[in-house]
Write a protein that holds these residues in place. Sequence first.
Motif, PDB file in Angstrom:
ATOM      1  N   CYS A 174       0.772 -52.119 108.710  1.00  0.00           N
ATOM      2  CA  CYS A 174       0.306 -53.433 109.160  1.00  0.00           C
ATOM      3  C   CYS A 174       1.127 -54.576 108.562  1.00  0.00           C
ATOM      4  O   CYS A 174       1.088 -55.696 109.062  1.00  0.00           O
TER       5      CYS A 174
ATOM      6  N   LEU B 126       1.272 -48.947 114.657  1.00  0.00           N
ATOM      7  CA  LEU B 126       2.463 -49.549 114.069  1.00  0.00           C
ATOM      8  C   LEU B 126       3.441 -48.502 113.526  1.00  0.00           C
ATOM      9  O   LEU B 126       4.327 -48.817 112.728  1.00  0.00           O
TER      10      LEU B 126
ATOM     11  N   THR C 184       5.453 -53.378 116.669  1.00  0.00           N
ATOM     12  CA  THR C 184       5.668 -54.482 115.728  1.00  0.00           C
ATOM     13  C   THR C 184       6.303 -55.640 116.498  1.00  0.00           C
ATOM     14  O   THR C 184       5.915 -56.793 116.350  1.00  0.00           O
TER      15      THR C 184
ATOM     16  N   GLN D  13      -8.775 -58.470 105.988  1.00  0.00           N
ATOM     17  CA  GLN D  13      -7.511 -57.922 105.465  1.00  0.00           C
ATOM     18  C   GLN D  13      -6.544 -59.060 105.083  1.00  0.00           C
ATOM     19  O   GLN D  13      -6.419 -60.039 105.808  1.00  0.00           O
TER      20      GLN D  13
ATOM     21  N   HIS E 288      -6.301 -49.201 113.444  1.00  0.00           N
ATOM     22  CA  HIS E 288      -5.467 -48.099 112.965  1.00  0.00           C
ATOM     23  C   HIS E 288      -6.053 -46.755 113.377  1.00  0.00           C
ATOM     24  O   HIS E 288      -7.232 -46.639 113.676  1.00  0.00           O
TER      25      HIS E 288
ATOM     26  N   ILE F 149      -5.459 -55.068 115.307  1.00  0.00           N
ATOM     27  CA  ILE F 149      -4.955 -53.696 115.285  1.00  0.00           C
ATOM     28  C   ILE F 149      -6.075 -52.764 114.843  1.00  0.00           C
ATOM     29  O   ILE F 149      -6.728 -53.018 113.834  1.00  0.00           O
TER      30      ILE F 149
ATOM     31  N   VAL G 227      -7.181 -53.346 103.861  1.00  0.00           N
ATOM     32  CA  VAL G 227      -6.453 -53.028 105.098  1.00  0.00           C
ATOM     33  C   VAL G 227      -7.407 -52.432 106.139  1.00  0.00           C
ATOM     34  O   VAL G 227      -8.164 -51.517 105.835  1.00  0.00           O
TER      35      VAL G 227
ATOM     36  N   ALA H  75      -1.701 -46.828 107.608  1.00  0.00           N
ATOM     37  CA  ALA H  75      -2.166 -48.176 107.940  1.00  0.00           C
ATOM     38  C   ALA H  75      -1.365 -49.247 107.192  1.00  0.00           C
ATOM     39  O   ALA H  75      -1.366 -50.411 107.584  1.00  0.00           O
TER      40      ALA H  75
END
Lengths: 229, 229
Positions: A81, B48, B54, A188, B71, B69, A183, A78
């Motif tokens: 990001c 990602l 991205t 975040q 994850h 997003i 995250v 993750a």
Amino acid sequence: MYLNYLQEEFYGRPLIIADRELCESNIDNILKEAKNKDVALLVVGDPLGATTHTDMLLRAKQFEVKTQIVHNASIINAVSCCGLQLYNFGETISIPYWTETWKPDSFYDKIVQNFSRNLHTLCLLDIKVKEPTEESLTKKVRQYMDPKFMSVKEAASQLVQIIKRKPDTGITMDTIAVGLSRVGAPDQTIAVKSLREMQQCDLGPPLHSLVIPAPNLHPLELDYLAHFR
Amino acid sequence: MYLNYLQEEFYGRPLIIADRELCESNIDNILKEAKNKDVALLVVGDPLGATTHTDMLLRAKQFEVKTQIVHNASIINAVSCCGLQLYNFGETISIPYWTETWKPDSFYDKIVQNFSRNLHTLCLLDIKVKEPTEESLTKKVRQYMDPKFMSVKEAASQLVQIIKRKPDTGITMDTIAVGLSRVGAPDQTIAVKSLREMQQCDLGPPLHSLVIPAPNLHPLELDYLAHFR
């Protein structure tokens, strides 16, 4: 992370949801129960990111208990990001809390090795939970310190102290770092600053992680990071 | 992975589920639609993990489209199912399909570098989908080859050929490798064999991944790997 020990029905089958602490202290009893009941262990991140759970699976095999792993996102992937590409990360390292008398820095050499190979380093930051107080160590009743979670600020400050002790590694106080907090959560936060500046950067509540990016970045990585400056 | 382009209602709001191919060829149109509708892009692994996404997020910023997003587990962390510890992995590498005239081996030097630092290497194996046939390149109508997914067997065989060309790296045909297939699926398979033996090891349908473990393993890693020998 710290769920209670629950007995639930799950699609008509008995299910135990066990917390990690209980599993560490009481895994054999849980495995005995698992012969007749389904037991679910919920963890943060990927279940096999830590040796604790690999060890549990080996114990389960001894008890002839069948196991099934449901993988999950973890900070290891993750972290993407922030826009740094996952296949450009080198070895992951952990930064421990220093004390007055104990200031280890062997992890720094790994950051330098990654950096010299043009790889990013994900730094996992120390967590102290259920740490007994020094005074209570000799007493019958254990007392615990408040939980502590290392911040990006604290990690950057320890790194800057090491840089002063170990110059000429290619990494300086002006090297760019990426600070990340919470995250995957709605709040975040990502910050891109020099290590010097990162010492003053408050990213709010835990959990925090720090990345030391490779010296030469892909144009797409640069574009993406620019949004967090 | 290759979903159709669907228009759905999601909790009463219009939702478009777009597939990756469509996004790559038609991202601007989708971003225009995303001004008024929610668009979900479903991908395999962590969103990602690849530069493609991205790049999409950067385009979305230009269009002033908000993104979120979610994850997910990816092979980068799910590889831990073989018992090798995630923080002992070095740089991830990709092994491309060789052709008659093109046999690159620069990825091998990275495996050797990880190995010499006592780190594991996750090798991602090549995937060929929607590859135009050579004959159709000059024609108006593109024809495509059948999709191809590199197997552990094929990867091991390419590695053995490189070992013959580049001896004295510390890695030999007798070096132990871990073959993984369909990680996370009910029929997930893991095999631990020498690279020589791995050339004959059929792990069934795709997707496959290969790991070259560090030369000195943690006792817990050894115990765990032993179950797959």
